[in-house]
Design an enzyme around this catalytic site. Structure first.
Site, PDB file in Angstrom:
ATOM      1  N   CYS A 286     -59.303  57.994  36.207  1.00 24.05           N
ATOM      2  CA  CYS A 286     -58.918  58.945  35.367  1.00 24.05           C
ATOM      3  C   CYS A 286     -59.272  57.778  34.534  1.00 24.05           C
ATOM      4  CB  CYS A 286     -56.961  58.451  35.321  1.00 24.05           C
ATOM      5  SG  CYS A 286     -56.252  57.444  35.693  1.00 24.05           S
ATOM      6  N   HIS A 334     -51.713  56.899  34.524  1.00 28.34           N
ATOM      7  CA  HIS A 334     -52.545  57.635  34.001  1.00 28.34           C
ATOM      8  C   HIS A 334     -52.754  57.629  32.707  1.00 28.34           C
ATOM      9  CE1 HIS A 334     -55.250  61.386  35.794  1.00 28.34           C
ATOM     10  NE2 HIS A 334     -54.629  61.767  34.679  1.00 28.34           N
ATOM     11  N   HIS A 346     -59.059  64.892  31.290  1.00 31.27           N
ATOM     12  CA  HIS A 346     -59.122  63.703  32.075  1.00 31.27           C
ATOM     13  C   HIS A 346     -59.208  64.275  33.624  1.00 31.27           C
ATOM     14  CE1 HIS A 346     -55.030  65.665  34.319  1.00 31.27           C
ATOM     15  NE2 HIS A 346     -55.967  66.614  34.313  1.00 31.27           N
TER      16      HIS A 346
END
Length: 371
Positions: A286, A334, A346
């Site tokens: 990520c 994240h 993402h």
């Protein structure tokens, strides 16, 4: 005599004893039956497997970001150690050259006999020539003094560099050890998740994939065993692109400037696999994706989620604009790139490619605008 001899009875001969033995055996069998059934673990439901796998993936992502941080520090420590080692080598060369110069001067003095200057003046037949030589000798002495000073300076510098190098090497080994620990943690979590998924039947696996796709805001991915190591990821075929899934639900302000460049780069990565520790170009985690996207726009972001959140100006969820970094979970584990309309690009998790997804699929933790 035989008439008075008592007959020997079997241990199980009496009715009471036989009854007691029968009850004991039955009790043991019943206990064994219940013990066996009591220790049989019930088969987890698909929902339970999904919940545990999701938790393992989240824990793996936390460990991944720690791995990324440890790797960044290890890389910096390795650069510092190499720089100190190179400087020490250059200093050693200069020290050896200075020593050679002093040695040449000492040899010349030895060959000249090293006579006292007054004696040399008394013995010379040409005083003017002697005075000229004396002046040259004085200059040579100054050069020798300077050479000795240079040797002392280089020796002191080399001792300091060796001390700094030892410290840098210790730091490097510490960061490398942390790197190994976090890598083991990531691999352990991912292996446990794969083991759980392998126990599902085909029908259960299909239900799991549907639930995971609904959570990710896109259609199901074609693979659930994406490579989990950046080394093995090289050369792997990218997953299919999820470019149309989770369409933008609100009017979107068109991004401009560097934000537009970052989003354009991220869109070009759609469908590439998630691989922990990867920063492209064939796979991403990520924070690797957001770092690469903004690097394409000429902006250098730090490597991890918990450092990227401090790399710009914090903005509230209601103030989000395309190009902002959006962060999730209480541990800031994240990150995605906001594209407007409540959507982001993402790299979700192992088995799920880089994709467009709603930002409300995970617990929102904050946002940063890269200035």
């Amino acid at each position: 005599m035989a008439a008075h001899r008592k007959s020997r009875q079997s241990p199980l001969g009496t009715s009471a004893v036989r009854t007691a033995a029968t009850l004991a055996l039955a009790s043991a069998a019943t206990a064994t039956l219940f013990e066996g059934s009591g220790h049989a673990d019930p088969r987890p439901t698909t929902a339970q497997v999904k919940a545990k796998v999701d938790r393992l993936y989240e824990e793996a992502e936390v460990a991944t970001e720690r791995y990324n941080g440890a790797k960044e520090k290890a890389d910096e420590a390795r650069v510092a150690f190499d720089r100190l080692r190179d400087e020490a080598a250059r200093r050693t060369e200069r020290l050896n050259a200075a020593r050679d110069g002093i040695g040449a001067m000492a040899a010349a003095q030895y060959r000249s006999g090293g006579l006292d200057p007054a004696v040399q003046l008394a013995l010379t037949s040409n005083p003017d020539q002697y005075l000229e030589r004396a002046a040259l000798a004085e200059k040579a002495g100054e050069r020798q003094t300077a050479a000795l000073t240079a040797v002392r300076r280089e020796l002191a510098a080399i001792r300091q560099l060796r001390g700094e190098s030892a410290g840098a090497l210790t730091a490097l080994r510490g960061h490398e050890a942390e790197l190994r620990r976090q890598k083991a943690a990531v691999l352990g979590k991912l292996a446990e998740a794969r083991t759980l998924l392998a126990r599902l039947t085909a029908e259960e696996r299909a239900r799991y994939e549907a639930a995971a796709a609904a959570r990710d805001g896109s259609g199901p991915s074609t693979r659930t065993d994406a490579p989990s190591d950046p080394v093995t990821a090289e050369g792997s075929a990218p997953l299919r692109a999820d470019r149309s899934s989770g369409g933008e639900r609100e009017p979107v302000t068109a991004p401009a400037g560097r934000a537009a460049e970052a989003i354009a780069f991220a869109r070009a990565q759609l469908g590439k696999p998630y691989v922990w520790g990867a920063t492209g170009p064939s796979a991403y985690d990520c924070s690797g994706l957001t770092q690469a996207a903004w690097r394409a726009a000429g902006v250098s972001l730090p490597r991890t989620t918990y450092t990227q959140i401090n790399a710009g100006r914090r903005v509230s969820r209601s103030q989000l604009a395309p190009g902002d970094l959006v962060f999730f979970y209480s541990g800031i584990s994240h990150v995605g790139l906001y594209i407007g309309g409540g959507q982001m690009i993402h790299a979700p998790r192992p088995g799920a490619p880089v994709r467009i997804a709603p930002i409300d699929e995970m617990p929102f933790a904050g946002a940063t605008r890269v200035d």
